[in-house]
Design a protein around this motif. Structure first.
Motif, PDB file in Angstrom:
ATOM      1  N   ALA A  80       4.301  14.143  13.581  1.00  0.00           N
ATOM      2  CA  ALA A  80       5.873  13.432  12.885  1.00  0.00           C
ATOM      3  C   ALA A  80       6.668  13.673  13.155  1.00  0.00           C
ATOM      4  O   ALA A  80       6.691  15.368  11.934  1.00  0.00           O
ATOM      5  N   ALA A  81       7.973  13.611  13.460  1.00  0.00           N
ATOM      6  CA  ALA A  81       9.678  14.456  13.127  1.00  0.00           C
ATOM      7  C   ALA A  81      10.266  13.530  11.903  1.00  0.00           C
ATOM      8  O   ALA A  81       9.627  12.886  11.200  1.00  0.00           O
ATOM      9  N   PRO A  82      10.817  14.846  10.778  1.00  0.00           N
ATOM     10  CA  PRO A  82      10.836  14.211  10.050  1.00  0.00           C
ATOM     11  C   PRO A  82      11.556  12.924   9.084  1.00  0.00           C
ATOM     12  O   PRO A  82      11.541  12.369   8.108  1.00  0.00           O
ATOM     13  N   ALA A  83      12.434  12.850  10.677  1.00  0.00           N
ATOM     14  CA  ALA A  83      13.425  11.007  10.599  1.00  0.00           C
ATOM     15  C   ALA A  83      12.039  10.211  10.597  1.00  0.00           C
ATOM     16  O   ALA A  83      12.659   9.172   9.699  1.00  0.00           O
ATOM     17  N   ILE A  84      10.621  10.606  11.483  1.00  0.00           N
ATOM     18  CA  ILE A  84      10.065   9.431  11.289  1.00  0.00           C
ATOM     19  C   ILE A  84       9.436   9.611   9.855  1.00  0.00           C
ATOM     20  O   ILE A  84       9.172   8.426   9.870  1.00  0.00           O
ATOM     21  N   VAL A  85       8.941  10.575   9.655  1.00  0.00           N
ATOM     22  CA  VAL A  85       8.795  10.543   7.861  1.00  0.00           C
ATOM     23  C   VAL A  85       9.309   9.853   7.250  1.00  0.00           C
ATOM     24  O   VAL A  85       8.406   9.586   6.001  1.00  0.00           O
ATOM     25  N   ARG A  86      11.150  10.773   7.159  1.00  0.00           N
ATOM     26  CA  ARG A  86      11.699   9.783   6.414  1.00  0.00           C
ATOM     27  C   ARG A  86      11.914   8.324   6.125  1.00  0.00           C
ATOM     28  O   ARG A  86      11.703   7.141   5.588  1.00  0.00           O
ATOM     29  N   GLU A  87      11.388   7.799   7.527  1.00  0.00           N
ATOM     30  CA  GLU A  87      11.336   6.333   7.726  1.00  0.00           C
ATOM     31  C   GLU A  87      10.359   5.454   7.000  1.00  0.00           C
ATOM     32  O   GLU A  87      10.470   4.698   6.789  1.00  0.00           O
ATOM     33  N   ILE A  88       9.140   6.201   7.073  1.00  0.00           N
ATOM     34  CA  ILE A  88       7.845   5.447   6.607  1.00  0.00           C
ATOM     35  C   ILE A  88       8.070   5.803   5.473  1.00  0.00           C
ATOM     36  O   ILE A  88       7.915   4.835   4.570  1.00  0.00           O
ATOM     37  N   MET A  89       9.040   6.783   4.971  1.00  0.00           N
ATOM     38  CA  MET A  89       8.966   7.235   3.413  1.00  0.00           C
ATOM     39  C   MET A  89       9.565   5.805   2.338  1.00  0.00           C
ATOM     40  O   MET A  89       9.217   4.967   1.077  1.00  0.00           O
ATOM     41  N   GLU A  90      10.975   4.985   3.142  1.00  0.00           N
ATOM     42  CA  GLU A  90      11.895   4.167   3.033  1.00  0.00           C
ATOM     43  C   GLU A  90      10.848   2.623   2.782  1.00  0.00           C
ATOM     44  O   GLU A  90      11.662   1.531   2.543  1.00  0.00           O
ATOM     45  N   CYS A  91       9.481   2.205   3.549  1.00  0.00           N
ATOM     46  CA  CYS A  91       9.032   1.363   3.868  1.00  0.00           C
ATOM     47  C   CYS A  91       8.761   1.056   2.168  1.00  0.00           C
ATOM     48  O   CYS A  91       7.935   1.148   2.101  1.00  0.00           O
TER      49      CYS A  91
END
Length: 205
Positions: A80-91
């Protein structure tokens, strides 16, 4: 919890074989081992069992969390791209993170996390019992089944099939014995009837 209980019932597990752990997963596993259990299934919502994958066995949110970190880490491990990882972390919830994971095609992480939870669980009780993991959705549908859970479920299916086979054959044998007894009784009754008939004829003559 109730989600795990519902999923277990959908899977056909007898109600008397289901024990609710609540947030005390580690303690309940220890008690099962103390009672002599050799295998067990942990069935529950991903939000609880993801914590087990990260090594937390008291899953109350004030005591432990790390759900988003775990899911983000597994997504990253699968590219997963860093942006996707960050999006998951913000859930805020695992269900919210699951929508992102489904959108990006990283559903394989559920099986991977279930395997990790299995390893952690068996280590927690020092390998004294086999532990399988089943992730369930809010509606009780199965999302992931660990390798040990598959083994245990297959063993139980084979065991139940064997029990049904033995019971069926026992009932069939009992049916044949009852039928043979009924035929034998009928033959005796017929013989007695014939004897009585002949006796009456002799007396009449």
């Amino acid at each position: 919890g109730r989600i795990g209980e519902h999923a277990a019932q959908i899977m056909g597990i007898p109600k008397e074989s289901i024990i609710e752990t609540s947030n005390y997963i580690g303690y309940m596993m220890e008690q099962c081992v103390a009672k002599g259990f050799e295998k067990m299934l942990l069935i529950g919502h991903m939000g609880k069992l993801v914590k087990v994958a990260s090594g937390s066995f008291h899953t109350y949110n004030r005591n432990s969390d790390g759900r988003m970190e775990t899911m983000a880490a597994y997504a990253a491990l699968n590219g997963a791209a860093p942006a996707i990882v960050r999006e998951i972390m913000e859930c805020n919830t695992t269900d919210g993170a699951a929508l992102i994971i489904a959108r990006e095609g990283y559903d394989m992480i559920y099986g991977q996390m279930a395997e990790r939870a299995q390893v952690r669980a068996e280590r927690y009780i020092f390998g004294k019992a086999r532990v399988g993991i089943v992730f369930a959705g809010m509606d009780g549908t199965v999302q992931a089944v660990s390798s040990r859970a598959k083994e245990i479920l297959e063993e139980e299916i084979i065991y139940m099939a064997l029990v049904i086979f033995i019971v069926s054959w026992t009932l069939l044998i009992l049916l044949f014995i009852s039928l043979a007894f009924a035929i034998n009784s009928s033959c005796r009754l017929l013989s007695l009837t014939n004897l009585s008939f002949h006796s009456n004829r002799i007396l009449y003559k």
